[in-house]
Design an enzyme around this catalytic site. Sequence first.
Site, PDB file in Angstrom:
ATOM      1  N   LYS A 135      48.824  37.174  48.138  1.00  0.00           N
ATOM      2  CA  LYS A 135      47.529  37.754  47.748  1.00  0.00           C
ATOM      3  C   LYS A 135      47.102  38.823  48.755  1.00  0.00           C
ATOM      4  O   LYS A 135      46.525  39.846  48.389  1.00  0.00           O
ATOM      5  CB  LYS A 135      46.476  36.658  47.611  1.00  0.00           C
ATOM      6  CG  LYS A 135      46.622  35.951  46.265  1.00  0.00           C
ATOM      7  CD  LYS A 135      45.876  34.659  46.204  1.00  0.00           C
ATOM      8  CE  LYS A 135      44.396  34.803  45.952  1.00  0.00           C
ATOM      9  NZ  LYS A 135      43.773  33.452  45.846  1.00  0.00           N
ATOM     10  N   ASN A 154      45.690  35.487  55.394  1.00  0.00           N
ATOM     11  CA  ASN A 154      45.334  34.590  54.294  1.00  0.00           C
ATOM     12  C   ASN A 154      46.325  33.451  54.199  1.00  0.00           C
ATOM     13  O   ASN A 154      47.481  33.570  54.605  1.00  0.00           O
ATOM     14  CB  ASN A 154      45.333  35.371  52.963  1.00  0.00           C
ATOM     15  CG  ASN A 154      44.604  34.614  51.864  1.00  0.00           C
ATOM     16  OD1 ASN A 154      43.523  34.082  52.095  1.00  0.00           O
ATOM     17  ND2 ASN A 154      45.191  34.557  50.677  1.00  0.00           N
ATOM     18  N   ARG A 155      45.836  32.315  53.653  1.00  0.00           N
ATOM     19  CA  ARG A 155      46.700  31.161  53.438  1.00  0.00           C
ATOM     20  C   ARG A 155      47.854  31.547  52.505  1.00  0.00           C
ATOM     21  O   ARG A 155      48.999  31.234  52.770  1.00  0.00           O
ATOM     22  CB  ARG A 155      45.832  30.048  52.812  1.00  0.00           C
ATOM     23  CG  ARG A 155      46.546  28.791  52.489  1.00  0.00           C
ATOM     24  CD  ARG A 155      45.574  27.768  51.953  1.00  0.00           C
ATOM     25  NE  ARG A 155      44.920  28.211  50.710  1.00  0.00           N
ATOM     26  CZ  ARG A 155      44.033  27.481  50.042  1.00  0.00           C
ATOM     27  NH1 ARG A 155      43.668  26.296  50.495  1.00  0.00           N
ATOM     28  NH2 ARG A 155      43.486  27.946  48.934  1.00  0.00           N
ATOM     29  N   ASP A 179      35.851  54.190  39.285  1.00  0.00           N
ATOM     30  CA  ASP A 179      37.200  54.038  39.851  1.00  0.00           C
ATOM     31  C   ASP A 179      37.350  52.749  40.665  1.00  0.00           C
ATOM     32  O   ASP A 179      38.396  52.115  40.643  1.00  0.00           O
ATOM     33  CB  ASP A 179      37.532  55.235  40.758  1.00  0.00           C
ATOM     34  CG  ASP A 179      37.740  56.482  39.927  1.00  0.00           C
ATOM     35  OD1 ASP A 179      37.911  56.343  38.695  1.00  0.00           O
ATOM     36  OD2 ASP A 179      37.724  57.586  40.507  1.00  0.00           O
ATOM     37  N   SER A 228      20.175  31.565  41.214  1.00  0.00           N
ATOM     38  CA  SER A 228      20.506  32.912  41.712  1.00  0.00           C
ATOM     39  C   SER A 228      19.328  33.545  42.463  1.00  0.00           C
ATOM     40  O   SER A 228      18.169  33.404  42.069  1.00  0.00           O
ATOM     41  CB  SER A 228      20.876  33.804  40.528  1.00  0.00           C
ATOM     42  OG  SER A 228      20.917  35.142  40.962  1.00  0.00           O
ATOM     43  N   LYS A 244      33.289  38.200  35.682  1.00  0.00           N
ATOM     44  CA  LYS A 244      33.492  39.554  36.235  1.00  0.00           C
ATOM     45  C   LYS A 244      34.694  40.281  35.613  1.00  0.00           C
ATOM     46  O   LYS A 244      34.746  41.502  35.605  1.00  0.00           O
ATOM     47  CB  LYS A 244      33.675  39.482  37.752  1.00  0.00           C
ATOM     48  CG  LYS A 244      32.411  39.091  38.492  1.00  0.00           C
ATOM     49  CD  LYS A 244      32.670  39.134  39.987  1.00  0.00           C
ATOM     50  CE  LYS A 244      31.489  38.629  40.762  1.00  0.00           C
ATOM     51  NZ  LYS A 244      31.684  38.768  42.197  1.00  0.00           N
ATOM     52  N   ASP A 300      30.451  45.225  45.404  1.00  0.00           N
ATOM     53  CA  ASP A 300      30.743  44.350  46.554  1.00  0.00           C
ATOM     54  C   ASP A 300      31.123  45.118  47.822  1.00  0.00           C
ATOM     55  O   ASP A 300      30.547  44.911  48.884  1.00  0.00           O
ATOM     56  CB  ASP A 300      31.926  43.420  46.239  1.00  0.00           C
ATOM     57  CG  ASP A 300      31.505  42.194  45.451  1.00  0.00           C
ATOM     58  OD1 ASP A 300      30.290  41.922  45.401  1.00  0.00           O
ATOM     59  OD2 ASP A 300      32.395  41.527  44.883  1.00  0.00           O
ATOM     60  N   THR A 304      28.155  37.879  37.194  1.00  0.00           N
ATOM     61  CA  THR A 304      28.715  37.058  38.267  1.00  0.00           C
ATOM     62  C   THR A 304      29.733  36.070  37.702  1.00  0.00           C
ATOM     63  O   THR A 304      30.082  36.132  36.516  1.00  0.00           O
ATOM     64  CB  THR A 304      27.581  36.396  39.106  1.00  0.00           C
ATOM     65  OG1 THR A 304      28.179  35.784  40.255  1.00  0.00           O
ATOM     66  CG2 THR A 304      26.793  35.363  38.334  1.00  0.00           C
TER      67      THR A 304
HETATM   68  P1  ATR Z   1      35.857  35.295  46.390  1.00  0.00           P
HETATM   69  O1  ATR Z   1      35.837  36.030  45.075  1.00  0.00           O
HETATM   70  O2  ATR Z   1      34.506  34.792  46.821  1.00  0.00           O
HETATM   71  O3  ATR Z   1      36.533  36.084  47.462  1.00  0.00           O
HETATM   72  P2  ATR Z   1      38.197  33.720  45.764  1.00  0.00           P
HETATM   73  O4  ATR Z   1      38.729  34.894  45.034  1.00  0.00           O
HETATM   74  O5  ATR Z   1      38.264  32.391  45.123  1.00  0.00           O
HETATM   75  O6  ATR Z   1      36.672  33.930  46.139  1.00  0.00           O
HETATM   76  O7  ATR Z   1      38.917  33.670  47.206  1.00  0.00           O
HETATM   77  C1  ATR Z   1      38.785  32.604  48.056  1.00  0.00           C
HETATM   78  C2  ATR Z   1      39.471  32.903  49.395  1.00  0.00           C
HETATM   79  O8  ATR Z   1      39.261  31.771  50.235  1.00  0.00           O
HETATM   80  C3  ATR Z   1      40.982  33.078  49.304  1.00  0.00           C
HETATM   81  O9  ATR Z   1      41.399  33.944  50.330  1.00  0.00           O
HETATM   82  C4  ATR Z   1      41.493  31.652  49.570  1.00  0.00           C
HETATM   83  O10 ATR Z   1      42.811  31.576  50.073  1.00  0.00           O
HETATM   84  P3  ATR Z   1      44.066  31.564  49.053  1.00  0.00           P
HETATM   85  O11 ATR Z   1      44.231  32.985  48.611  1.00  0.00           O
HETATM   86  O12 ATR Z   1      45.193  31.087  49.887  1.00  0.00           O
HETATM   87  O13 ATR Z   1      43.683  30.635  47.949  1.00  0.00           O
HETATM   88  C5  ATR Z   1      40.512  31.243  50.646  1.00  0.00           C
HETATM   89  N1  ATR Z   1      40.427  29.791  50.777  1.00  0.00           N
HETATM   90  C6  ATR Z   1      39.735  28.946  49.989  1.00  0.00           C
HETATM   91  N2  ATR Z   1      39.882  27.679  50.421  1.00  0.00           N
HETATM   92  C7  ATR Z   1      40.701  27.730  51.505  1.00  0.00           C
HETATM   93  C8  ATR Z   1      41.251  26.756  52.425  1.00  0.00           C
HETATM   94  N3  ATR Z   1      40.968  25.459  52.284  1.00  0.00           N
HETATM   95  N4  ATR Z   1      42.049  27.190  53.425  1.00  0.00           N
HETATM   96  C9  ATR Z   1      42.331  28.488  53.580  1.00  0.00           C
HETATM   97  N5  ATR Z   1      41.850  29.462  52.756  1.00  0.00           N
HETATM   98  C10 ATR Z   1      41.062  29.080  51.746  1.00  0.00           C
END
Ligand code: ATR
Length: 280
Positions: free
Chosen positions: A158, A153-154, A78, A14, A66, A102, A62
């Site tokens: 979410k 997002n994928r 809040d 860290s 969390k 954050d 961390t």
């Molecule tokens: P953090 O707390 O650092 O934001 P997280 O909560 O694990 O980490 O979030 C990871 C992000 O990266 C998510 O938006 C994830 O997409 P999904 O919500 O679809 O899982 C995205 N992510 C991680 N690997 C990915 C990949 N191979 N392709 C597209 N998005 C990816």
Amino acid sequence: MYKLGLIGYPIQHSLSPWIHERLLQKAELQGEYRLFEITPEDDFKEKVLELKEKQLDGFNVTVPYKEKIIPYLNDMDDIAKEMQAVNTVVNEKGRWVGYNTDGIGYVRSLENAYPDLFEHLNRKIMILGAGGAARGIYYALTKFGFAQIDIANRTQEKAEDIAKLGKDNTKTKIFTIEEASRHLDEYDLIIQTTSIGMKSVDLKPIVQLNRLNPETIMSDIVYQPLKTQILQDAERLGARILLGHTMLLYQAQYAFEIWTGMCPDVQEMEYELLAVLEGR
Ligand code: ATR
């Protein structure tokens, strides 16, 4: 004498001790920042009770604790309540109060680098990703009052879930990653928050940049590598960029402020931290 620290796993590498020891020096305060690693095999409750006995003035939390820390807190601010995730705890006369730094940390880093962005709130912002970091950043930016903050997002659900945090004066559209690539030229600021681009994950940028507008600011919260491929490509196309390590510094600055009431300038630490990261 401030007693500060960090819980998480793994945390041996860290950067927080480095950052907070410098902040203590800058604020001319005596203190220490120690690592309290809690492994998955440890009894979390027991470890937290041991920590309570140490009577720290404050500590960071961390991955992966969390959320797990929440039942041990006496109160939460809040933002931490909305996030249901805590990365900073302050000891207020024996009561543990949880914060999440954050989002505000990110906004401070952005404001420091690009104050002009904050002169008008009718900005269009795109957040790539919908994890914990995206959630904090989205919430902090909506509180600021920016007009449009879209999320790609994928996993669409979410992103939709994050959009529920939005305020009335902020509009949000949800996109797939492919759609985001096609609309990139419409944004004043694009914030990459996924793990894509990290050394250990996938160096290839998450979106195609051929439609990037040189007027756009491209920001990535990944800081290993220091300048991710998406930032290198954006810079080559004439865009302004924001490196990920700056968020790390400003969220630490905000945590330090919560613990000590002092807010040392971290701008000059940006270069020092770059050198530390380069040496890794
Ligand atoms: P953090 O707390 O650092 O934001 P997280 O909560 O694990 O980490 O979030 C990871 C992000 O990266 C998510 O938006 C994830 O997409 P999904 O919500 O679809 O899982 C995205 N992510 C991680 N690997 C990915 C990949 N191979 N392709 C597209 N998005 C990816």
